[in-house]
Enzyme design. Structure first.
Site, PDB file in Angstrom:
ATOM      1  CG  ASP A 160     -20.831  49.924 -36.290  1.00 26.87           C
ATOM      2  OD1 ASP A 160     -20.408  48.765 -36.439  1.00 26.87           O
ATOM      3  OD2 ASP A 160     -20.457  50.888 -36.988  1.00 26.87           O
ATOM      4  CG  HIS A 161     -16.902  49.286 -34.967  1.00 24.88           C
ATOM      5  ND1 HIS A 161     -15.811  48.483 -35.210  1.00 24.88           N
ATOM      6  CD2 HIS A 161     -17.310  49.741 -36.169  1.00 24.88           C
ATOM      7  CE1 HIS A 161     -15.559  48.462 -36.510  1.00 24.88           C
ATOM      8  NE2 HIS A 161     -16.458  49.211 -37.115  1.00 24.88           N
ATOM      9  CD  GLU A 265     -21.038  43.806 -39.843  1.00 20.21           C
ATOM     10  OE1 GLU A 265     -22.054  43.683 -40.555  1.00 20.21           O
ATOM     11  OE2 GLU A 265     -20.297  44.799 -39.864  1.00 20.21           O
ATOM     12  CE  LYS A 307     -13.531  55.347 -40.012  1.00 21.77           C
ATOM     13  NZ  LYS A 307     -14.575  54.309 -40.031  1.00 21.77           N
ATOM     14  CG  HIS A 340     -17.147  47.801 -41.171  1.00 25.96           C
ATOM     15  ND1 HIS A 340     -16.980  47.625 -39.816  1.00 25.96           N
ATOM     16  CD2 HIS A 340     -18.194  47.015 -41.506  1.00 25.96           C
ATOM     17  CE1 HIS A 340     -17.871  46.773 -39.358  1.00 25.96           C
ATOM     18  NE2 HIS A 340     -18.621  46.377 -40.376  1.00 25.96           N
TER      19      HIS A 340
END
Length: 481
Positions: A160-161, A265, A307, A340
């Site tokens: 991811d990222h 992605e 978050k 996300h």
């Protein structure tokens, strides 16, 4: 029969994870937990090249006790191919990041039978740096959790990222099935540019490529609304995304040299500029023009996606925009919209799921860590107070790379809270974000880390069920239950 024999002879020292039991080619395999932690037990004759630290012969059968390490897992994957991650494709999917590396059994319980394709191994480069983990740890830990719960329906693994080629290649070589490229370092913030600067930069882009000849005057109809590229909005779209898309293209070409079957992605969510429907179209058109085959697209939706807490913004406006974005995705076909910072965004799930009609991917990570720490507040108040104090000490440093609004002046003094009331702190958005962003500092404290793992191991079922219940709340809302 094998488990019965094992329990009769080793039951005083080991507890079996019965769901993990499998048989193949005359051999039996299962996980058990003893003083040394979890062990892989392999039973039978002619056991293939597993490394073991002890063995016993009982009733004509040999019981091999093996460490759950990478080498033994590779052998196990060869025997049971379902332990290797695969791509989700266009199935509705859900990612469950695990900062501790021990939470996958809970994630399996939440997602089993849900109809959502699970991405059990999901970690960002930033999380790896803060937890001291590497791609191999992330995938192996998740796979052992899958094996422990007897889950055989396949799963994905998301690097991811990722921002640079080195991390991308490393994840591909470990067997990840999904790669999320984050080009945010190449995305421009329009609010920080003057009109003159905007025009000058756009002229630089046009000197590289006359995209004005491609897009100016191009029209689209989305849910009855007409969208058209004119000189101003094309300039702004190019300013924000042109260089970012070039970076994505470069990363995609590198990845294709390493592996051929993967979910790709593109993430443009970590930007200050919301992705308008026309900007969405520009991103897709540019990716397609460059022959970048992507499975998921993570946009920067309107509102605040902080978050560890619910959505902050106008839900009516979000519902209108997500319908537009979903229609654009259907219009171009071949990809899903990815959400996300998906943890705890309970208020938007019904609209998001309904609009996308199953063409979605949702990512969660920090919320599982929060639930783990909540369990500690329930069973080990003294340790929770240590974690809380550590979080306060490191909050200002750790918050810098996260989008949050927590105010320490509103955080309760933990010393004044009764033990039985500590779990209630997790209803406070400031506390949630305090705990959420400081996981790296907490886990770098070896004393705290050891106590956390010991406490969760001693209260394993409570830990699993607490996390599973929380994640299932996400899943049920996305399914419309």
């Amino acid at each position: 029969m094998v488990l019965q024999v094992f329990n009769e002879h080793f039951g005083r020292g080991y507890t079996v994870y019965e769901k993990s039991y499998r048989e193949k080619e005359g051999l039996s395999f299962f996980l058990a937990k003893g003083e040394e932690g979890k062990v892989l037990v392999v039973v039978g004759q002619n056991v293939p090249r597993f490394s073991f630290f002890k063995k016993h012969r009982v009733n004509g059968k040999e019981f091999f006790f093996c460490k759950p390490n990478h080498e033994n897992l590779e052998i196990l994957r060869g025997i049971f191919p379902d332990l290797k991650p695969i791509r989700a494709g266009l199935k509705p999917s859900f990612g469950t990041g695990d900062r501790l590396g021990i939470t996958t059994p809970a994630h399996v319980r939440a997602l089993r039978g849900s109809g959502l394709f699970p991405v059990f191994a999901q970690q960002s480069v930033r999380e790896n740096e803060r937890t001291g983990r590497i791609w191999r740890n992330v995938l192996d830990d998740a796979t052992w959790g899958v094996f422990q719960e007897g889950y055989t329906e396949r799963f994905g693994a998301d690097a991811d990222h990722v921002k640079n080629p080195e991390d991308l290649v490393a994840a591909a070589r470990e067997g990840f099935s999904m790669f999320t490229v984050d080009p945010s370092d190449h995305v421009r913030n329009l609010s920080k540019l003057s009109e003159r600067e905007k025009n000058e930069i756009f002229e630089e882009i046009l000197r590289k490529e006359r995209i004005d000849k491609i897009y100016l005057g191009k029209k689209y109809s989305v849910l009855g609304e007409r969208l058209e590229f004119d000189e101003r909005n094309l300039r702004d779209a190019a300013l924000v995304y042109y260089d970012a898309i070039a970076h994505v293209d470069m990363m995609y070409q590198i990845l294709k040299e390493e592996t051929s079957d993967f979910d790709f992605e593109v993430s443009v969510d970590e930007t200050e500029t919301p992705t308008s429907p026309l900007f969405h179209i520009f991103v897709v058109e540019e990716l397609r023009r460059r022959d970048v085959e992507f499975t998921n697209l993570a946009l920067r939706f309107i509102g605040e996606w902080e978050k560890g807490i619910d959505y902050k913004g106008d839900l009516g406006l979000f519902e209108k925009e997500i319908k537009m974005h979903a229609e654009i995705a259907r219009m171009f076909e071949g990809y899903k919209l990815s959400l996300h910072s998906g943890s705890d965004k309970f208020s938007v799930y019904p609209a998001f799921s309904s609009a996308t009609d199953g063409l979605f991917h949702v990512k969660t990570a920090g919320t599982s860590y929060l639930e783990a720490i909540k369990v500690i507040s329930m069973v080990n108040p003294a340790l929770f107070r240590e974690i809380y104090r550590c979080a306060l000490d490191h909050f200002e440093e750790d918050r810098r790379s996260y989008h949050i609004s927590a105010d320490l002046s509103k955080v309760p003094d933990v010393e004044g809270v009764r033990d039985e009331d500590l779990p209630e702190l997790f209803k406070d958005t400031n506390v949630r974000q305090l705990i959420h962003v400081t996981y790296g500092s907490v886990l770098k404290d070896e004393s705290l880390k050891g106590k956390i793992f010991e406490t969760l191991s001693q209260n394993e079922e409570l830990f699993y069920e607490t996390v599973a219940s929380h994640i299932k709340r996400h899943v049920d809302l996305l399914r419309g239950d």
